[in-house]
Design an enzyme around this catalytic site. Sequence first.
Site, PDB file in Angstrom:
ATOM      1  N   GLY A 103     -20.193   6.969   3.459  1.00 12.21           N
ATOM      2  CA  GLY A 103     -19.472   7.532   2.400  1.00 12.21           C
ATOM      3  C   GLY A 103     -20.002   7.712   0.557  1.00 12.21           C
ATOM      4  O   GLY A 103     -20.874   6.709   0.588  1.00 12.21           O
ATOM      5  N   LYS A 147       0.544  -1.184   0.031  1.00  4.28           N
ATOM      6  CA  LYS A 147      -0.054   0.037   0.139  1.00  4.28           C
ATOM      7  C   LYS A 147       1.190   1.107   0.253  1.00  4.28           C
ATOM      8  O   LYS A 147       2.125   1.349   0.143  1.00  4.28           O
ATOM      9  CB  LYS A 147      -0.326   0.112   0.876  1.00  4.28           C
ATOM     10  CG  LYS A 147      -1.698   0.884   0.829  1.00  4.28           C
ATOM     11  CD  LYS A 147      -3.206   0.010   0.208  1.00  4.28           C
ATOM     12  CE  LYS A 147      -4.323   1.581   0.237  1.00  4.28           C
ATOM     13  NZ  LYS A 147      -5.142   0.359  -0.070  1.00  4.28           N
ATOM     14  N   GLY A 189     -18.247   8.583  -1.930  1.00  2.00           N
ATOM     15  CA  GLY A 189     -17.070   8.875  -2.882  1.00  2.00           C
ATOM     16  C   GLY A 189     -17.601   7.773  -3.368  1.00  2.00           C
ATOM     17  O   GLY A 189     -18.325   7.208  -3.917  1.00  2.00           O
ATOM     18  N   ASN A 190     -15.870   6.538  -4.469  1.00  2.00           N
ATOM     19  CA  ASN A 190     -16.191   5.945  -5.519  1.00  2.00           C
ATOM     20  C   ASN A 190     -17.449   5.270  -4.968  1.00  2.00           C
ATOM     21  O   ASN A 190     -18.573   4.132  -5.941  1.00  2.00           O
ATOM     22  CB  ASN A 190     -14.874   5.807  -5.942  1.00  2.00           C
ATOM     23  CG  ASN A 190     -15.182   4.735  -7.202  1.00  2.00           C
ATOM     24  OD1 ASN A 190     -15.255   3.673  -6.927  1.00  2.00           O
ATOM     25  ND2 ASN A 190     -14.508   4.572  -8.399  1.00  2.00           N
ATOM     26  N   ALA A 191     -17.120   3.784  -4.295  1.00  2.00           N
ATOM     27  CA  ALA A 191     -17.487   3.214  -3.602  1.00  2.00           C
ATOM     28  C   ALA A 191     -18.725   2.777  -2.760  1.00  2.00           C
ATOM     29  O   ALA A 191     -20.079   2.748  -2.914  1.00  2.00           O
ATOM     30  CB  ALA A 191     -16.967   2.019  -2.509  1.00  2.00           C
ATOM     31  N   GLY A 192     -18.641   4.225  -1.796  1.00  2.00           N
ATOM     32  CA  GLY A 192     -20.641   4.921  -1.588  1.00  2.00           C
ATOM     33  C   GLY A 192     -21.303   5.187  -2.317  1.00  2.00           C
ATOM     34  O   GLY A 192     -22.172   4.152  -2.293  1.00  2.00           O
TER      35      GLY A 192
HETATM   36  N1  GLU Z   1      -7.438   0.549  -2.960  1.00  2.60           N
HETATM   37  C1  GLU Z   1      -7.970  -0.389  -3.307  1.00  2.60           C
HETATM   38  C2  GLU Z   1      -8.419  -1.805  -2.988  1.00  2.60           C
HETATM   39  O1  GLU Z   1      -7.973  -0.969  -1.173  1.00  2.60           O
HETATM   40  C3  GLU Z   1      -7.745  -0.797  -4.936  1.00  2.60           C
HETATM   41  C4  GLU Z   1      -6.505  -1.734  -4.579  1.00  2.60           C
HETATM   42  C5  GLU Z   1      -5.695  -2.277  -6.128  1.00  2.60           C
HETATM   43  O2  GLU Z   1      -6.778  -2.517  -7.178  1.00  2.60           O
HETATM   44  O3  GLU Z   1      -5.039  -2.407  -6.423  1.00  2.60           O
HETATM   45  O4  GLU Z   1      -8.753  -2.625  -2.048  1.00  2.60           O
END
Ligand code: GLU
Length: 414
Positions: A203, A93, A205-208
């Site tokens: 949330g 990450k 954003g993208n997910a919410g």
């Molecule tokens: N940031 C996203 C996660 O936490 C996607 C990670 C990715 O696609 O590598 O799963």
Amino acid sequence: MVFTKFLEKIALLARLSVKERKLLSTPDHVWKAVLTVNGKKYPAYRIQFNNARGPYKGGVRYHPEVTEEEVTDLAFWMTLKTAVADLPFGGGKGGVEVDPKELSGGELEELSRAYIRAFYKHLGPEVDIPAPDVYTTPQIMAWMRDEYEKLTGKAAPAVITGKPLENGGSKVRDIATALGGVYILEELLRQVSINTKTVAIQGFGNAGYNAAKFLHKQGYVVVAVSDSKGGIYKQEGIVPEKVWEIKEKEGRLGCYDVGTGSSINEIKKDGSCKIISNEDLLELPVDILIPAALGGVITKENAGNVKAKIILELANGPTTAEADEILHKKGILVIPDILANSGGVTVSYFEWVQNLRHESWDEKTVQEKLQKKITDAFRLLWKEFKKKDQSLRTTAYIFAIRKILEAEKNRGRI
Ligand code: GLU
């Protein structure tokens, strides 16, 4: 670090040796840098947790509260997530301590390029593949890919995922986290039945936001949504697109009148829609609660007040270890983040495969592959979960850890 608390519990249950515990609690590499944009300094991280099952994989987060500890937690969870989702990746990450809302477009580009200049030697299609996370976008991925290629002198579309379509991105990647979560929820509701389908989402954003749209379309009643500034509650349900319009216009979520589509000021007269706080949202009497923003929001202080029957964790790490115990004892079914939000990294994997094979798959193909992959992962864990009196999170952790340790043993590292 938050993850170590979860790991301690699992270590006992799975009878991990001291060596195994150490391996699972220590990242392989912690890379740090300070990025400078227009004279301002921003601490940045890339943490590579484990690559026993494949190259490191995981997003880069831009947020004012990013810390090394948080990025380490997230890198650990990515390692487990790729194992649960059965992808040939390890976990990593990245993060930059920055408020991207305070940067101009040019500064954002410079920051993203500086990130790659700082870490590019540790990245690569077969080494470590970043992606979007909180407040990072396809545009940012395009700049990052471009900077990487400038530095290495050759095309490398597979070095990063979540790119715009014209820059080697995959169809469906933009909505994949939410879509994967919805596929899991639908599968779960084939196993357990609930009478009503009310939903609260933290949330927007993208997910919410995408989750709100999909669920609304499928007949769920989305009664509450929120963003970082607060939320709204409407008993008969909101239309996510309309709330989005208001957010665009007024800079925050607001109620609207269904008949006229008019915005926040009128609503105050109409008592049916209430402005609520993020904390209120978590305690609403709904069937399904979806934390889709930041980590650590369900804690030992509020877990006892959660009334939902099902929690679908689209955010990473929304529930603390203590809260997790409380929720389990209350009989609340928690679909843990490492399964619930794995749709994002799953389509990232499809993007990576398409890039390496110089292919471009159509929308239907990607959707079907995602549905199969994530449903298979859910079913496997569900079968295990039904056999034992432990939470789905514990089941998922044990399953993932066994896979990682087996790969480590086969390599001869432990
Ligand atoms: N940031 C996203 C996660 O936490 C996607 C990670 C990715 O696609 O590598 O799963």
